[in-house]
Design an enzyme around this catalytic site. Structure first.
Site, PDB file in Angstrom:
ATOM      1  N   ARG A 107       0.868  -1.196   0.000  1.00 36.97           N
ATOM      2  CA  ARG A 107       0.000   0.000   0.000  1.00 36.97           C
ATOM      3  C   ARG A 107       0.899   1.238   0.000  1.00 36.97           C
ATOM      4  O   ARG A 107       1.317   1.709   1.035  1.00 36.97           O
ATOM      5  CB  ARG A 107      -0.908  -0.006   1.230  1.00 36.97           C
ATOM      6  CG  ARG A 107      -1.822   1.206   1.346  1.00 36.97           C
ATOM      7  CD  ARG A 107      -2.732   1.066   2.571  1.00 36.97           C
ATOM      8  NE  ARG A 107      -3.601   2.211   2.755  1.00 36.97           N
ATOM      9  CZ  ARG A 107      -3.239   3.330   3.379  1.00 36.97           C
ATOM     10  NH1 ARG A 107      -2.025   3.456   3.908  1.00 36.97           N
ATOM     11  NH2 ARG A 107      -4.094   4.337   3.497  1.00 36.97           N
ATOM     12  N   SER A 153     -13.233  -2.829   0.750  1.00 31.68           N
ATOM     13  CA  SER A 153     -13.596  -2.255   2.038  1.00 31.68           C
ATOM     14  C   SER A 153     -15.109  -2.144   2.115  1.00 31.68           C
ATOM     15  O   SER A 153     -15.740  -1.672   1.165  1.00 31.68           O
ATOM     16  CB  SER A 153     -12.982  -0.859   2.191  1.00 31.68           C
ATOM     17  OG  SER A 153     -11.596  -0.911   1.971  1.00 31.68           O
ATOM     18  N   LYS A 189      -3.809   6.144   8.398  1.00 32.95           N
ATOM     19  CA  LYS A 189      -4.545   6.526   7.184  1.00 32.95           C
ATOM     20  C   LYS A 189      -4.994   7.970   7.298  1.00 32.95           C
ATOM     21  O   LYS A 189      -5.764   8.313   8.199  1.00 32.95           O
ATOM     22  CB  LYS A 189      -5.743   5.585   6.993  1.00 32.95           C
ATOM     23  CG  LYS A 189      -6.554   5.842   5.724  1.00 32.95           C
ATOM     24  CD  LYS A 189      -7.536   4.699   5.503  1.00 32.95           C
ATOM     25  CE  LYS A 189      -8.710   5.067   4.629  1.00 32.95           C
ATOM     26  NZ  LYS A 189      -8.370   5.401   3.253  1.00 32.95           N
TER      27      LYS A 189
HETATM   28  C1  LIG Z   1      -7.556  -5.337   4.193  1.00 36.92           C
HETATM   29  C2  LIG Z   1      -7.875  -3.905   3.934  1.00 36.92           C
HETATM   30  N1  LIG Z   1      -9.037  -3.405   4.363  1.00 36.92           N
HETATM   31  C3  LIG Z   1      -9.334  -2.109   4.149  1.00 36.92           C
HETATM   32  C4  LIG Z   1      -8.439  -1.285   3.482  1.00 36.92           C
HETATM   33  C5  LIG Z   1      -8.754   0.163   3.197  1.00 36.92           C
HETATM   34  O1  LIG Z   1      -8.974   0.367   1.815  1.00 36.92           O
HETATM   35  P1  LIG Z   1      -9.509   1.812   1.317  1.00 36.92           P
HETATM   36  O2  LIG Z   1     -10.785   2.059   2.020  1.00 36.92           O
HETATM   37  O3  LIG Z   1      -9.548   1.826  -0.163  1.00 36.92           O
HETATM   38  O4  LIG Z   1      -8.393   2.798   1.823  1.00 36.92           O
HETATM   39  P2  LIG Z   1      -6.858   2.856   1.340  1.00 36.92           P
HETATM   40  O5  LIG Z   1      -6.139   1.717   1.978  1.00 36.92           O
HETATM   41  O6  LIG Z   1      -6.833   2.739  -0.156  1.00 36.92           O
HETATM   42  O7  LIG Z   1      -6.374   4.172   1.819  1.00 36.92           O
HETATM   43  C6  LIG Z   1      -7.235  -1.857   3.051  1.00 36.92           C
HETATM   44  N2  LIG Z   1      -6.314  -1.135   2.395  1.00 36.92           N
HETATM   45  N3  LIG Z   1      -6.973  -3.163   3.271  1.00 36.92           N
HETATM   46  C1  LIG Z   2      -5.593   1.328   5.484  1.00 36.75           C
HETATM   47  C2  LIG Z   2      -6.577   1.555   6.547  1.00 36.75           C
HETATM   48  N1  LIG Z   2      -7.910   1.451   6.286  1.00 36.75           N
HETATM   49  C3  LIG Z   2      -8.672   1.676   7.336  1.00 36.75           C
HETATM   50  S1  LIG Z   2      -7.768   2.075   8.690  1.00 36.75           S
HETATM   51  C4  LIG Z   2      -6.305   1.892   7.834  1.00 36.75           C
HETATM   52  C5  LIG Z   2      -4.970   2.118   8.461  1.00 36.75           C
HETATM   53  C6  LIG Z   2      -4.524   0.954   9.290  1.00 36.75           C
HETATM   54  O1  LIG Z   2      -3.262   1.225   9.841  1.00 36.75           O
HETATM   55  P1  LIG Z   2      -2.919   0.908  11.373  1.00 36.75           P
HETATM   56  O2  LIG Z   2      -2.950  -0.574  11.520  1.00 36.75           O
HETATM   57  O3  LIG Z   2      -1.540   1.468  11.563  1.00 36.75           O
HETATM   58  O4  LIG Z   2      -3.933   1.609  12.218  1.00 36.75           O
END
Ligand SMILES: Cc1ncc(COP(=O)(O)OP(=O)(O)O)c(N)n1
Ligand SMILES: Cc1ncsc1CCOP(=O)(O)O
Ligand SMILES: [Mg+2]
Length: 216
Positions: free
Chosen positions: A39, A111, A140
């Site tokens: 990511r 998601s 995030k």
């Molecule tokens: C396993 C997993 N779950 C949720 C997310 C979040 O995806 P998204 O809502 O598109 O947000 P971003 O990660 O793109 O900022 C994820 N990456 N992985």
């Molecule tokens: C990618 C993403 N989507 C929802 S919360 C999140 C961030 C998760 O990172 P952390 O495990 O450090 O809280």
């Protein structure tokens, strides 16, 4: 798809660690992660060739260890690398589009935090949903207000059988709440990537999974 591959789902990009991402991923694999998502987004994220190069390096580490490799958001990159899977959000490329363009073997996660989104994920043929944020996260930049593990319990009570991964602010102290609510797995970034000892941090999470019966 065997839902056990989602049990300890590690996510990382180059800006989630102060160490070498390759080293952190190797440590996480030694600690027992079951899948990995590349990511690369947010402040200082790599783009273009540099992004692709890092993705390749991390994919090779995964392949050498039999760990499924997912790409976040970027279908073009996922196709170029023949990734094992892709994860998209509600504002990203729709699952239906991915299904038209990607090989049938490519796993697709989406998601979903409402019952409607989860039902659409099922209809569209998604392999799993990621639900969150479970807790407050600073990883995030555009994270929504936490929905808490209760949301996963609700989705299960409403009959949702698709694999569910909880995400957002999960650490060794609160992970059990997510699993007790009915998640198949936990997805973490900082709990591993920002730890001084990523292998130990991963083992600690693995222990909680075992204690909650996610030991396959
Ligand atoms: C396993 C997993 N779950 C949720 C997310 C979040 O995806 P998204 O809502 O598109 O947000 P971003 O990660 O793109 O900022 C994820 N990456 N992985
Ligand atoms: C990618 C993403 N989507 C929802 S919360 C999140 C961030 C998760 O990172 P952390 O495990 O450090 O809280
Ligand atoms: Mg996304």
């Amino acid at each position: 798809m065997n839902r056990h591959i989602l049990s300890l789902y590690f996510i990382m990009g180059s800006n989630n660690t102060n160490e070498s991402p390759v080293h952190v991923l190797q440590q996480a694999i030694e600690g027992g992660i079951t899948c990995f998502q590349f990511r690369e987004k947010g402040h200082g994220a790599l783009v273009g060739k540099e992004k692709q190069q890092l993705a390749r390096e991390l994919q090779q580490v995964c392949q050498a260890n039999g760990v499924p490799f997912f790409v976040n958001d970027d279908l073009k990159l996922a196709l170029e690398l023949e990734a094992d899977g892709i994860h998209v959000g509600q504002d990203d490329i729709p699952v239906r589009e991915i299904k038209k363009l990607a090989p049938a073997s490519m796993l697709v996660g989406v998601s979903a935090k409402t019952l409607e989104e989860a039902k659409s994920a099922v209809e569209d043929g998604a392999d799993y949903i990621g639900t969150g944020p479970m807790f407050i996260t600073s990883t995030k930049e555009d994270a929504d207000v936490p929905v808490g593990p209760e949301r996963i319990r609700f989705l299960r009570e409403e009959g949702m059988t698709l694999p569910i991964v909880g995400i957002g602010g999960i650490d060794e102290k609160n992970a059990h709440h997510v699993l007790e609510a009915g998640a198949d797995g936990i997805a973490v970034i900082s709990a591993i990537s920002m730890s001084r000892h990523p292998k130990q941090a991963t083992s600690d999470l693995k222990k909680i999974l075992m204690e909650n019966g996610r030991n396959e």
